[in-house]
Enzyme design. Structure first.
Site, PDB file in Angstrom:
ATOM      1  N   PHE A   3       0.821  -1.220   0.000  1.00 38.69           N
ATOM      2  CA  PHE A   3       0.000   0.000   0.000  1.00 38.69           C
ATOM      3  C   PHE A   3       0.846   1.258   0.000  1.00 38.69           C
ATOM      4  CE2 PHE A   3      -0.153   2.426   3.971  1.00 38.69           C
ATOM      5  CZ  PHE A   3       0.672   1.676   4.781  1.00 38.69           C
ATOM      6  N   LYS A   4       2.125   1.149   0.347  1.00 32.47           N
ATOM      7  CA  LYS A   4       2.958   2.348   0.403  1.00 32.47           C
ATOM      8  C   LYS A   4       3.057   3.044  -0.954  1.00 32.47           C
ATOM      9  CE  LYS A   4       5.303   1.294   4.643  1.00 32.47           C
ATOM     10  NZ  LYS A   4       4.629   0.026   5.019  1.00 32.47           N
TER      11      LYS A   4
END
Ligand SMILES: *Cc1c(COP(=O)(O)O)cnc(C)c1O
Length: 467
Positions: free
Chosen positions: A111-112
């Site tokens: 998700f980064k």
């Protein structure tokens, strides 16, 4: 819109200034001076919007004069155009009451990417205006490093030096960093642990002699621009599940408290969030803080969810500040106590304020494996260990069953193939967007874990201030 420091002493900055600064000069973290809000009509009007258009509506009130609406739209289009799913962050239904919000469709499978793809573009834009250069130095246990490198590779005005512990990141994670051959990317394998790498980076930032020679910046989740990009998917998902007419709950696998703090911001902006469930592994400082008011550091225990193996959650400071009447002097005092004793008690205002929205759960290795098997057996979904911690916590939460419960799926299962195979017997394949990751050339240097070796290498490859 101006940004103020949680410790009350640094000068207020605009969005551009806060993005480039990262950490405030008084050691605090930046927050907007007030929360912009959406009315029920504003939220209803977002129902049919694409991810990019939602991002423009959500982020625009935060950028002030730093970007025009068209500039912001252009950056969001570029950042999210690189995601492999047309919905960018799609919802997947698991049973009548549970959903997954898949945040791993970006280039490096965690998700980064959602935040860092945008941050890389913001850096490039702001640096070209100022005609300055930035040297990013970071330490990574895997996910942040690959996402940051992908986001800034080949961008003008930026060099990135990323330290990882040699032999202690997965093959997929290492190759995602070391096969990026852009000349502004410098990978350093440190002969030591992640903590050793992190300590070297901290020392470089704190060394006046070294740091005065370069325009240094960090890319960890203390950067406000990263958080604001994450607020978008809470609102995007909430609106799709019936907000503003229906409340939604989220379970969030948590390490540095960045992702779940973005959920708090969405709530402050008017999204009807019934509950935010903070999911930790056995490194449970946040669970102890939220359930007992005890924020005291333990020793990190390595787990199958390395991105959550954290004992100090930097972004928690932002919540404590907002819940304490935004009293920067009081918070600076509280944090000073924590830095001295590695322990602090939450005030009553902080405990009560947090309890109104957050609950928490600590999930051990068994609970994680059970959640992975449940997702596979009951819903046919292979999920990664971090997402499984979130799902296990969602299952323990006492939330009205008529409220949709959304677990944030923070990594692609192929990024943690061994742990997934152990729990489910299935070995997930790498998605096609990673291409021939195992056929590509790697480039990195291996250095001893000494300050002299690392700073000598950086000095030989970085651009000096003012040159
Ligand atoms: C970074 C990370 C987390 C933790 O997110 P925070 O914002 O630090 O709380 C959870 N899962 C994965 C896969 C991550 O990479």
């Amino acid at each position: 819109m101006q940004y103020v420091s949680t410790r009350g002493r640094a000068d207020a900055l605009d969005f551009e200034g806060a993005t480039l600064a990262g950490l405030a000069s008084d050691g605090g973290l930046y927050l907007p001076e007030r929360w912009p809000t959406f009315t029920a009509e504003d939220l209803s009007a977002m129902r049919g919007l694409s991810y990019v258009e939602t991002a423009v509506r959500v982020i625009l009130p935060f950028v002030g004069d730093s970007l025009s609406e068209d500039e912001l739209r252009d950056l969001c289009t570029q950042a999210y155009g690189r995601f492999a799913h047309a919905a960018v962050t799609p919802l997947v239904q698991l049973d009548h009451g549970h959903w997954l919000l898949e945040l791993f469709h970006g280039p490096t499978l965690a998700f980064k990417d959602v935040a860092l793809q945008l941050l890389g573009l913001l850096f490039e834009k702001f640096l070209s205006r100022r005609e300055t250069h930035l040297t990013i130095i970071g330490a990574t246990s895997g996910d942040t490093g690959s996402a940051a490198i992908d986001a800034v590779a080949g961008r003008a005005g930026i060099d990135i030096f990323m330290l990882h512990p040699a032999g202690r990141v997965s093959d997929v994670q290492r190759r995602q960093m070391t096969t990026v051959l852009a000349p502004n990317v410098h990978n350093i394998a440190i002969e030591g642990s992640f903590d050793d790498a992190q300590a070297l980076v901290k020392r470089a930032f704190n060394d006046p002699d070294f740091s005065s020679r370069y325009d240094l910046s960090a890319v960890n989740s203390i950067n406000w621009a990263r958080l604001v990009a994450q607020v978008v998917y809470y609102i995007y998902a909430g609106v799709r599940l019936g907000a503003p007419d229906r409340s939604v709950a989220f379970a969030v696998p948590t390490g540095n408290f960045g992702d779940v703090f973005a959920g708090y911001v969405a709530s402050r902006m008017g999204l009807p969030i019934e509950r935010l469930v903070v999911a930790t592994n056995v490194n449970d400082i946040l669970h102890r803080a939220l359930s007992e008011g005890d924020y005291s550091q333990g020793t990190v225990v390595p787990t199958a969810t390395p991105s959550m193996d954290i004992q100090v959650s930097s972004n928690f400071e932002r919540l404590l500040f907002d819940l304490n009447g935004r009293d920067g002097a009081a918070l600076a005092e509280q944090m000073k106590g924590f830095e001295q004793t590695r322990a602090m008690r939450l005030t009553n205002a902080q405990r009560d304020g947090a309890a109104a929205l957050f609950s928490s759960a600590r999930i051990d290795a068994d609970g994680m494996s059970r959640a992975m098997r449940w997702a596979y057996d009951a819903a046919g979904q292979i999920i990664d260990p971090h997402s499984a911690i979130g799902l296990a916590a969602a299952h323990t939460a006492a939330v009205d069953p008529s409220v949709p419960m959304v677990t944030l799926a923070t990594a692609h299962p192929a990024k943690f193939r061994d742990a997934v195979e152990r729990a489910t017997g299935v070995r997930p394949g790498l998605p096609s967007r990673t291409g021939d990751l195992f056929g590509r050339e790697e480039r990195y240097v291996t250095l001893p874990a000494t300050f002299e070796a690392v700073t000598y290498y950086i000095a030989g490859h970085a651009v000096k201030r003012g040159s």
